[in-house]
Design an enzyme around this catalytic site. Structure first.
Site, PDB file in Angstrom:
ATOM      1  N   HIS A 218      30.354  80.473  37.661  1.00 49.29           N
ATOM      2  CA  HIS A 218      31.029  79.692  38.503  1.00 49.29           C
ATOM      3  C   HIS A 218      30.257  79.452  39.549  1.00 49.29           C
ATOM      4  O   HIS A 218      30.214  80.548  40.566  1.00 49.29           O
ATOM      5  CB  HIS A 218      32.269  80.440  38.868  1.00 49.29           C
ATOM      6  CG  HIS A 218      33.426  79.512  39.284  1.00 49.29           C
ATOM      7  ND1 HIS A 218      34.008  79.525  40.524  1.00 49.29           N
ATOM      8  CD2 HIS A 218      33.819  78.249  38.907  1.00 49.29           C
ATOM      9  CE1 HIS A 218      35.009  78.683  40.870  1.00 49.29           C
ATOM     10  NE2 HIS A 218      34.805  77.661  39.860  1.00 49.29           N
TER      11      HIS A 218
ATOM     12  N   ASP B 165      66.278  94.526  39.947  1.00 55.65           N
ATOM     13  CA  ASP B 165      66.117  95.694  41.090  1.00 55.65           C
ATOM     14  C   ASP B 165      66.753  94.785  42.236  1.00 55.65           C
ATOM     15  O   ASP B 165      66.316  93.818  42.663  1.00 55.65           O
ATOM     16  CB  ASP B 165      64.597  95.681  41.387  1.00 55.65           C
ATOM     17  CG  ASP B 165      64.012  96.828  42.224  1.00 55.65           C
ATOM     18  OD1 ASP B 165      64.859  97.121  43.062  1.00 55.65           O
ATOM     19  OD2 ASP B 165      63.161  97.502  41.766  1.00 55.65           O
TER      20      ASP B 165
ATOM     21  N   ILE C  52      65.059 104.031  32.366  1.00 59.31           N
ATOM     22  CA  ILE C  52      66.121 103.275  31.763  1.00 59.31           C
ATOM     23  C   ILE C  52      66.098 101.845  32.433  1.00 59.31           C
ATOM     24  O   ILE C  52      66.409 101.775  33.761  1.00 59.31           O
ATOM     25  CB  ILE C  52      67.437 103.759  31.501  1.00 59.31           C
ATOM     26  CG1 ILE C  52      67.180 104.971  30.767  1.00 59.31           C
ATOM     27  CG2 ILE C  52      68.296 102.775  30.657  1.00 59.31           C
ATOM     28  CD1 ILE C  52      68.797 105.758  30.453  1.00 59.31           C
TER      29      ILE C  52
ATOM     30  N   LYS D  36      28.357  63.679  30.361  1.00 59.96           N
ATOM     31  CA  LYS D  36      28.017  62.128  30.853  1.00 59.96           C
ATOM     32  C   LYS D  36      27.112  61.797  29.565  1.00 59.96           C
ATOM     33  O   LYS D  36      26.460  62.348  28.852  1.00 59.96           O
ATOM     34  CB  LYS D  36      26.971  62.383  31.930  1.00 59.96           C
ATOM     35  CG  LYS D  36      27.809  62.965  33.187  1.00 59.96           C
ATOM     36  CD  LYS D  36      28.730  61.914  33.501  1.00 59.96           C
ATOM     37  CE  LYS D  36      29.412  62.401  34.808  1.00 59.96           C
ATOM     38  NZ  LYS D  36      30.235  61.191  35.483  1.00 59.96           N
TER      39      LYS D  36
ATOM     40  N   HIS E  53      40.416  76.131  31.185  1.00 54.37           N
ATOM     41  CA  HIS E  53      39.501  75.943  32.122  1.00 54.37           C
ATOM     42  C   HIS E  53      38.800  77.183  32.729  1.00 54.37           C
ATOM     43  O   HIS E  53      39.148  78.206  32.481  1.00 54.37           O
ATOM     44  CB  HIS E  53      40.481  75.533  33.428  1.00 54.37           C
ATOM     45  CG  HIS E  53      39.836  75.367  34.735  1.00 54.37           C
ATOM     46  ND1 HIS E  53      38.877  74.471  34.912  1.00 54.37           N
ATOM     47  CD2 HIS E  53      39.714  76.107  36.067  1.00 54.37           C
ATOM     48  CE1 HIS E  53      38.379  74.153  36.127  1.00 54.37           C
ATOM     49  NE2 HIS E  53      38.829  75.350  36.820  1.00 54.37           N
ATOM     50  N   ASN E  54      37.394  76.810  32.993  1.00 51.28           N
ATOM     51  CA  ASN E  54      36.595  78.178  33.411  1.00 51.28           C
ATOM     52  C   ASN E  54      36.704  79.105  32.441  1.00 51.28           C
ATOM     53  O   ASN E  54      36.905  80.355  32.851  1.00 51.28           O
ATOM     54  CB  ASN E  54      36.958  78.778  34.664  1.00 51.28           C
ATOM     55  CG  ASN E  54      36.613  77.660  35.777  1.00 51.28           C
ATOM     56  OD1 ASN E  54      35.669  76.715  35.748  1.00 51.28           O
ATOM     57  ND2 ASN E  54      37.027  78.125  37.140  1.00 51.28           N
TER      58      ASN E  54
ATOM     59  N   GLU F 155      35.458  75.208  28.448  1.00 53.70           N
ATOM     60  CA  GLU F 155      34.756  74.650  29.509  1.00 53.70           C
ATOM     61  C   GLU F 155      33.413  75.567  29.507  1.00 53.70           C
ATOM     62  O   GLU F 155      33.353  76.761  29.613  1.00 53.70           O
ATOM     63  CB  GLU F 155      35.459  74.529  30.673  1.00 53.70           C
ATOM     64  CG  GLU F 155      34.582  73.815  31.943  1.00 53.70           C
ATOM     65  CD  GLU F 155      35.432  73.870  33.158  1.00 53.70           C
ATOM     66  OE1 GLU F 155      35.198  73.058  33.841  1.00 53.70           O
ATOM     67  OE2 GLU F 155      36.044  74.861  33.551  1.00 53.70           O
TER      68      GLU F 155
ATOM     69  N   GLU G 160      30.173  71.122  32.225  1.00 53.49           N
ATOM     70  CA  GLU G 160      30.149  70.855  33.768  1.00 53.49           C
ATOM     71  C   GLU G 160      28.483  70.981  33.897  1.00 53.49           C
ATOM     72  O   GLU G 160      28.026  71.977  34.023  1.00 53.49           O
ATOM     73  CB  GLU G 160      30.747  71.683  34.562  1.00 53.49           C
ATOM     74  CG  GLU G 160      32.372  71.228  34.646  1.00 53.49           C
ATOM     75  CD  GLU G 160      32.541  69.801  34.837  1.00 53.49           C
ATOM     76  OE1 GLU G 160      32.030  69.530  35.974  1.00 53.49           O
ATOM     77  OE2 GLU G 160      32.925  69.006  34.178  1.00 53.49           O
TER      78      GLU G 160
ATOM     79  N   ASP H  20      30.284  75.816  32.539  1.00 52.89           N
ATOM     80  CA  ASP H  20      29.707  75.451  33.796  1.00 52.89           C
ATOM     81  C   ASP H  20      28.099  75.754  33.781  1.00 52.89           C
ATOM     82  O   ASP H  20      28.016  77.094  33.569  1.00 52.89           O
ATOM     83  CB  ASP H  20      30.491  76.173  34.862  1.00 52.89           C
ATOM     84  CG  ASP H  20      31.665  75.352  35.484  1.00 52.89           C
ATOM     85  OD1 ASP H  20      31.956  74.546  34.589  1.00 52.89           O
ATOM     86  OD2 ASP H  20      32.376  75.817  36.380  1.00 52.89           O
TER      87      ASP H  20
ATOM     88  N   ASN I 212      71.557 100.586  33.302  1.00 57.60           N
ATOM     89  CA  ASN I 212      71.128 101.416  32.625  1.00 57.60           C
ATOM     90  C   ASN I 212      71.257 101.349  30.846  1.00 57.60           C
ATOM     91  O   ASN I 212      71.747 102.191  30.246  1.00 57.60           O
ATOM     92  CB  ASN I 212      71.725 102.946  32.871  1.00 57.60           C
ATOM     93  CG  ASN I 212      71.381 103.111  34.285  1.00 57.60           C
ATOM     94  OD1 ASN I 212      70.303 102.911  34.798  1.00 57.60           O
ATOM     95  ND2 ASN I 212      72.245 103.837  35.143  1.00 57.60           N
TER      96      ASN I 212
ATOM     97  N   LYS J 266      31.738  67.208  25.304  1.00 60.72           N
ATOM     98  CA  LYS J 266      32.135  66.418  26.289  1.00 60.72           C
ATOM     99  C   LYS J 266      31.148  66.253  27.694  1.00 60.72           C
ATOM    100  O   LYS J 266      30.963  67.249  27.912  1.00 60.72           O
ATOM    101  CB  LYS J 266      33.689  66.709  26.873  1.00 60.72           C
ATOM    102  CG  LYS J 266      34.264  65.957  28.065  1.00 60.72           C
ATOM    103  CD  LYS J 266      35.412  66.767  28.587  1.00 60.72           C
ATOM    104  CE  LYS J 266      35.520  66.306  30.046  1.00 60.72           C
ATOM    105  NZ  LYS J 266      34.816  66.963  30.926  1.00 60.72           N
TER     106      LYS J 266
END
Length: 585
Positions: free
Chosen positions: A186, A535, A478, A271, A141-142, A171, A220, A173, A504, A269
């Protein structure tokens, strides 16, 4: 016989081992001459201490029943009982006494034969002669974006990276650009702009470097008729005979062609002004309709601009005519699609709409509407425009209902992309995976919300080796590693379990932790291992991960490679696990 440590020293392994902080105390212990360097027997002792694997010692001792070594018969027992393998002809491979030393056994476990991923699934092994709609298709996408969707750079490099990861649907655009040349960016944002023709050239050069199977160019289109005409010209001129501009046969087809038939081809792809069968009749009637971008995804970022939402464009016949097998149409519901939508007509759905349809379809008694829709038609899913940071949705529920083109932001290296990489890891990493039979057969009543009990997956996370330091600038950085084991599949199969952490020790931590997972639909399940640095005060740090389909998992004692967030292999690092997939009956 050449000692194993000498073999490793030739390939530079000892040099690598010396660089590990864990080796300093070992090196000092072995330097009995106090010379500051290791020589001959000292190196042999150093290698022996560094490569000591207590967990493998236990396994080897259990099966090495022939004077302390593993005979051909012993190894065959191990392969049959633990690895569930019967392909090895030991007499041909065994040396002299037909025995295997512990060093040889360790090497076996760390090579392809000992890997969790089934090597038979490494090449293209699936049937590639079925219609396109029978496959999951790796999709972006994009694709033009390198970073976020508001002000990040657009680049042809982003297309190259996606295609080199075997992405098969990219894609574009498209917007009006200066000097009459269409551009890609975009819309309504501050992302940079690139020329349409430069993108097409890059796609042509890299489309089939890693996979020979067809690439879908998802347009697009926001351009005026004049610049659409130039788009069509560039596509035809640059891609040449590789661009599909008419159906493959001489008569009107009744189904989509296969990946095999479309090798080395590009599909557009977008119209189309008329039905595909107009190409086989004298009826050249076109529908002069106003059109908007199929996704309207760009205007999501400009929510208050009503003019943008109402913007209409005319469709150029030249661009319309090269849309053959992927005609974009509005989705009007499953019944409407069943009665009116042709096999070559496909819809794109925003993630929220798609998840809503999947949820509603699954809850209806005996309803398999979404899955049956995707048995003979293509469906594309795309992230919501509100994901301005280029984050991704979980693709797994969309694959569960048979959606083929589940588009993700490839530039965002998070869990969703790791799942995508795992899904498309088998079958030659070619970007096409044949859907399970129950997602292809019209008689199927499969419903991911209503399931029967299936097999059990039993896993034991035993140990890890040579986990990387996360902060290489700190001398004593470590890690305190732990392992998360995840199942991603249909809702009933989704589960996650975690080992305790080891203080460790990133060099050779041992957990010996056993998990069990009930699996209802192994054909759709993904298995993912994630290694993190524990953590207690903040979020755990990522160390590495590995994801693969459950159908590509091999039983027994297996090595699991680890990948960076970007999907690159971490040299020498890995997990050691015991896997057993058992029928519950």
């Amino acid at each position: 016989m050449t000692p194993m440590w000498r073999k490793y020293s030739r390939c530079g392994a000892l040099k690598f081992l010396f660089s590990l902080s864990k080796t300093k105390s070992v090196k000092l212990k072995c330097d009995t001459s106090n010379s500051g360097t290791l020589e001959d027997l000292e190196i042999e002792e150093f290698y022996s201490l560094l490569t000591k694997r207590e967990e493998i010692d236990v396994i080897y001792a259990k099966y090495a029943k022939t004077e302390g070594e593993m005979s051909a018969r012993d190894l065959l027992d191990f392969l049959l009982n633990e690895q569930r393998e019967q392909k090895h002809e030991l007499d041909e491979a065994a040396k002299q006494k037909k025995r295997m030393t512990k060093d040889g056994f360790v090497m076996y476990l760390n090579q392809e034969d000992g890997c969790i991923f089934n090597p038979a699934h490494s090449p293209v092994y699936q049937d590639m002669s079925q219609p396109l709609n029978h496959y999951f298709i790796s999709s972006s996408h994009n694709t033009y974006l390198m970073e976020d969707q508001l002000k990040g750079p657009s680049s042809t490099e982003a297309y190259v990276k996606a295609l080199m990861k075997s992405c098969r649907c990219v894609e574009l655009d498209c917007w009006d650009g200066p000097n009459g040349e269409p551009i890609i960016y975009h819309g309504y944002t501050l992302t940079s702009k690139i020329l349409f023709k430069d993108v097409i050239r890059a796609i042509k050069d890299y489309a089939f470097k890693t996979s020979p199977y067809p690439v879908i160019l998802s347009l697009e289109n926001h351009c005026t008729v004049e610049q659409q005409q130039l788009m069509a010209h560039h596509l035809i001129d640059i891609l040449g005979s590789a661009l599909v501009t008419k159906p493959l046969g001489d008569t009107m087809p009744a189904s989509l062609p296969s990946p095999e038939e479309l090798k080395g081809k590009f599909l557009v792809k977008g119209k189309r002004l008329n039905k595909l069968d107009a190409m086989f009749s004298n009826n050249n009637t076109t529908v002069e309709e106003d059109s908007v971008s199929e996704e309207d995804e760009a205007v999501d970022c400009k929510e208050n601009d009503q003019k943008a939402k109402k913007a209409k464009i005319k469709l150029a016949k030249e661009l319309s005519d090269i849309v053959i097998y992927c005609k974009s149409v509005h989705f009007g519901g499953f019944e409407h699609a069943r009665d009116n939508q042709s096999f070559y007509e496909m819809s794109s759905l925003k993630e929220s709409k798609a998840f809503q349809l999947a949820d509603a379809s699954g809850k209806l008694r005996n309803s398999t509407a979404f899955i049956h829709h995707n048995m003979d038609k293509l469906t594309r899913i795309y992230p919501a425009g509100s994901r301005t940071d280029s984050s991704n949705y979980n693709p797994v529920p969309m694959w569960n209902v048979g959606c083929q083109i589940v588009a993700l932001n490839f530039q965002t290296n998070t869990k969703e992309m790791h799942l995508n990489q795992g899904r498309f890891l088998p079958n030659g990493f070619c970007g096409y995976i044949l859907k399970p039979e129950f997602q292809r057969s019209p008689s199927s009543q499969f419903n991911p919300q209503s399931l029967t009990e299936g097999p059990w997956l039993q896993k034991k996370v035993i140990s890890a080796q040579q986990l990387p330091k996360l902060n290489k600038d700190k001398q004593n950085s470590i890690v305190d590693p732990l392992v998360k084991v995840e199942i991603q599949g249909v809702a009933a199969d989704n589960d996650k379990k975690t080992t305790h952490h080891i203080e460790n020790n990133g060099f050779n931590p041992m957990w010996n932790t056993k998990f069990e997972f009930p699996i209802s639909v192994p054909e759709l399940a993904l298995l993912r291992f994630v290694v993190e640095d524990h953590d207690s005060a903040s979020q755990n740090d990522y160390i590495g991960q590995y994801c693969l389909p459950l159908t590509s998992v091999r039983n027994g004692y297996r090595h699991v490679p680890l990948l960076t967030k970007r999907g690159d292999i971490i040299p020498s690092a890995g997990l050691f696990v015991h896997i057993m997939l058992m029928d519950q009956k």
